[in-house]
Design a protein around this motif. Structure first.
Motif, PDB file in Angstrom:
ATOM      1  N   GLU A  13       0.826  -1.211   0.000  1.00 36.34           N
ATOM      2  CA  GLU A  13       0.000   0.000   0.000  1.00 36.34           C
ATOM      3  C   GLU A  13       0.862   1.264   0.000  1.00 36.34           C
ATOM      4  OE1 GLU A  13      -3.381   0.009  -0.544  1.00 36.34           O
ATOM      5  OE2 GLU A  13      -2.826  -2.061  -0.923  1.00 36.34           O
ATOM      6  N   ILE A  14       1.978   1.249   0.698  1.00 34.92           N
ATOM      7  CA  ILE A  14       2.885   2.400   0.683  1.00 34.92           C
ATOM      8  C   ILE A  14       3.453   2.578  -0.721  1.00 34.92           C
ATOM      9  CG2 ILE A  14       5.089   3.314   1.538  1.00 34.92           C
ATOM     10  CD1 ILE A  14       4.384   1.999   4.260  1.00 34.92           C
ATOM     11  N   GLN A  15       3.801   1.475  -1.381  1.00 31.54           N
ATOM     12  CA  GLN A  15       4.308   1.558  -2.754  1.00 31.54           C
ATOM     13  C   GLN A  15       3.230   2.097  -3.698  1.00 31.54           C
ATOM     14  OE1 GLN A  15       5.595  -2.531  -3.122  1.00 31.54           O
ATOM     15  NE2 GLN A  15       7.733  -1.992  -2.740  1.00 31.54           N
ATOM     16  N   ARG A  16       1.979   1.700  -3.471  1.00 28.32           N
ATOM     17  CA  ARG A  16       0.874   2.145  -4.333  1.00 28.32           C
ATOM     18  C   ARG A  16       0.595   3.638  -4.152  1.00 28.32           C
ATOM     19  NH1 ARG A  16      -4.734   2.730  -3.782  1.00 28.32           N
ATOM     20  NH2 ARG A  16      -4.697   1.979  -1.630  1.00 28.32           N
ATOM     21  N   LEU A  17       0.579   4.088  -2.912  1.00 29.50           N
ATOM     22  CA  LEU A  17       0.176   5.470  -2.620  1.00 29.50           C
ATOM     23  C   LEU A  17       1.336   6.461  -2.565  1.00 29.50           C
ATOM     24  CD1 LEU A  17      -2.339   4.648   0.247  1.00 29.50           C
ATOM     25  CD2 LEU A  17      -2.923   5.490  -2.029  1.00 29.50           C
ATOM     26  N   VAL A  32      -2.597  10.380   4.176  1.00 30.03           N
ATOM     27  CA  VAL A  32      -2.983   9.746   2.910  1.00 30.03           C
ATOM     28  C   VAL A  32      -3.246   8.261   3.145  1.00 30.03           C
ATOM     29  CG1 VAL A  32      -2.158   9.130   0.593  1.00 30.03           C
ATOM     30  CG2 VAL A  32      -1.721  11.423   1.501  1.00 30.03           C
ATOM     31  N   LEU A  33      -2.346   7.628   3.877  1.00 30.38           N
ATOM     32  CA  LEU A  33      -2.472   6.204   4.185  1.00 30.38           C
ATOM     33  C   LEU A  33      -3.737   5.946   5.012  1.00 30.38           C
ATOM     34  CD1 LEU A  33      -0.539   3.858   3.502  1.00 30.38           C
ATOM     35  CD2 LEU A  33       0.512   4.182   5.732  1.00 30.38           C
ATOM     36  N   PHE A  34      -3.955   6.787   6.021  1.00 28.68           N
ATOM     37  CA  PHE A  34      -5.071   6.595   6.945  1.00 28.68           C
ATOM     38  C   PHE A  34      -6.416   6.818   6.268  1.00 28.68           C
ATOM     39  CE2 PHE A  34      -7.970   7.350  10.410  1.00 28.68           C
ATOM     40  CZ  PHE A  34      -7.529   6.475  11.391  1.00 28.68           C
ATOM     41  N   SER A  35      -6.495   7.791   5.363  1.00 29.52           N
ATOM     42  CA  SER A  35      -7.788   8.135   4.758  1.00 29.52           C
ATOM     43  C   SER A  35      -8.094   7.341   3.493  1.00 29.52           C
ATOM     44  CB  SER A  35      -7.842   9.640   4.463  1.00 29.52           C
ATOM     45  OG  SER A  35      -6.847   9.973   3.521  1.00 29.52           O
ATOM     46  N   ASP A  36      -7.163   6.518   3.020  1.00 29.65           N
ATOM     47  CA  ASP A  36      -7.389   5.718   1.822  1.00 29.65           C
ATOM     48  C   ASP A  36      -8.412   4.609   2.111  1.00 29.65           C
ATOM     49  OD1 ASP A  36      -6.432   4.951  -0.980  1.00 29.65           O
ATOM     50  OD2 ASP A  36      -6.158   3.078   0.126  1.00 29.65           O
ATOM     51  N   ASP A  37      -9.425   4.502   1.256  1.00 29.90           N
ATOM     52  CA  ASP A  37     -10.487   3.509   1.457  1.00 29.90           C
ATOM     53  C   ASP A  37      -9.969   2.078   1.424  1.00 29.90           C
ATOM     54  OD1 ASP A  37     -12.488   5.371   1.785  1.00 29.90           O
ATOM     55  OD2 ASP A  37     -13.052   5.386  -0.337  1.00 29.90           O
ATOM     56  N   ARG A  38      -9.068   1.802   0.504  1.00 28.63           N
ATOM     57  CA  ARG A  38      -8.535   0.439   0.393  1.00 28.63           C
ATOM     58  C   ARG A  38      -7.772   0.049   1.667  1.00 28.63           C
ATOM     59  NH1 ARG A  38      -5.014  -1.695  -4.733  1.00 28.63           N
ATOM     60  NH2 ARG A  38      -3.977  -3.378  -3.642  1.00 28.63           N
ATOM     61  N   CYS A  39      -6.967   0.979   2.184  1.00 24.40           N
ATOM     62  CA  CYS A  39      -6.239   0.706   3.433  1.00 24.40           C
ATOM     63  C   CYS A  39      -7.200   0.506   4.593  1.00 24.40           C
ATOM     64  CB  CYS A  39      -5.282   1.853   3.750  1.00 24.40           C
ATOM     65  SG  CYS A  39      -3.826   1.879   2.704  1.00 24.40           S
ATOM     66  N   ALA A  45      -6.157  -2.353  12.316  1.00 22.84           N
ATOM     67  CA  ALA A  45      -5.404  -1.464  13.200  1.00 22.84           C
ATOM     68  C   ALA A  45      -4.159  -0.967  12.465  1.00 22.84           C
ATOM     69  CB  ALA A  45      -5.025  -2.197  14.472  1.00 22.84           C
ATOM     70  N   LEU A  46      -4.346   0.022  11.606  1.00 19.72           N
ATOM     71  CA  LEU A  46      -3.241   0.560  10.808  1.00 19.72           C
ATOM     72  C   LEU A  46      -2.092   1.036  11.688  1.00 19.72           C
ATOM     73  CD1 LEU A  46      -1.993   1.460   8.121  1.00 19.72           C
ATOM     74  CD2 LEU A  46      -3.275   3.596   8.343  1.00 19.72           C
ATOM     75  N   VAL A  47      -2.418   1.734  12.765  1.00 19.96           N
ATOM     76  CA  VAL A  47      -1.382   2.269  13.657  1.00 19.96           C
ATOM     77  C   VAL A  47      -0.557   1.138  14.274  1.00 19.96           C
ATOM     78  CG1 VAL A  47      -0.974   3.587  15.769  1.00 19.96           C
ATOM     79  CG2 VAL A  47      -2.652   4.399  14.106  1.00 19.96           C
ATOM     80  N   GLY A  48      -1.222   0.073  14.677  1.00 24.30           N
ATOM     81  CA  GLY A  48      -0.523  -1.079  15.240  1.00 24.30           C
ATOM     82  C   GLY A  48       0.378  -1.748  14.216  1.00 24.30           C
ATOM     83  N   THR A  49      -0.096  -1.869  12.984  1.00 23.41           N
ATOM     84  CA  THR A  49       0.709  -2.457  11.912  1.00 23.41           C
ATOM     85  C   THR A  49       1.919  -1.584  11.622  1.00 23.41           C
ATOM     86  OG1 THR A  49      -1.291  -3.437  10.952  1.00 23.41           O
ATOM     87  CG2 THR A  49       0.649  -3.316   9.533  1.00 23.41           C
ATOM     88  N   LEU A  50       1.732  -0.265  11.621  1.00 23.67           N
ATOM     89  CA  LEU A  50       2.854   0.656  11.406  1.00 23.67           C
ATOM     90  C   LEU A  50       3.899   0.517  12.506  1.00 23.67           C
ATOM     91  CD1 LEU A  50       0.999   3.845  10.176  1.00 23.67           C
ATOM     92  CD2 LEU A  50       2.796   2.638   8.927  1.00 23.67           C
ATOM     93  N   ARG A  51       3.446   0.409  13.753  1.00 23.94           N
ATOM     94  CA  ARG A  51       4.391   0.257  14.869  1.00 23.94           C
ATOM     95  C   ARG A  51       5.166  -1.051  14.761  1.00 23.94           C
ATOM     96  NH1 ARG A  51       2.322   1.299  20.607  1.00 23.94           N
ATOM     97  NH2 ARG A  51       4.550   1.347  20.964  1.00 23.94           N
TER      98      ARG A  51
END
Length: 81
Positions: A13-17, A32-39, A45-51
């Motif tokens: 997703e980072i590569q895509r966006l 951008v990552l947080f507000s993307d519908d696909r993400c 838990a995006l924040v947990g995955t990022l951590r």
């Protein structure tokens, strides 16, 4: 959920966006990552995955924790393509 699988999806997703920064690394703003519908559909838990990805040195970002709104302009930088 398998953490390594989530991190792999996050990289995709980072590569895509994202886009290449001055150092040639792929970078995307947290907002951008947080507000993307696909993400939003992929990550519970995006924040947990990022951590988790930061602990494994797959991504880097300033600070320990990213919060929507407050940290929308923080760059999430991919360290491993």
């Amino acid at each position: 959920m398998d953490v390594q699988h989530e991190i792999t999806l996050l990289v995709q997703e980072i590569q895509r966006l994202g886009s290449k920064n001055a150092e040639g690394k792929t970078s995307v703003k947290f907002g951008v990552l947080f507000s993307d519908d696909r993400c939003a559909n992929i990550f519970e838990a995006l924040v947990g995955t990022l951590r988790a990805a930061k602990r494994k040195k797959v991504v880097t970002f300033q600070g320990e924790l990213l919060l929507q709104g407050v940290h929308d302009d923080v760059d999430v930088i991919l360290l491993q393509e």
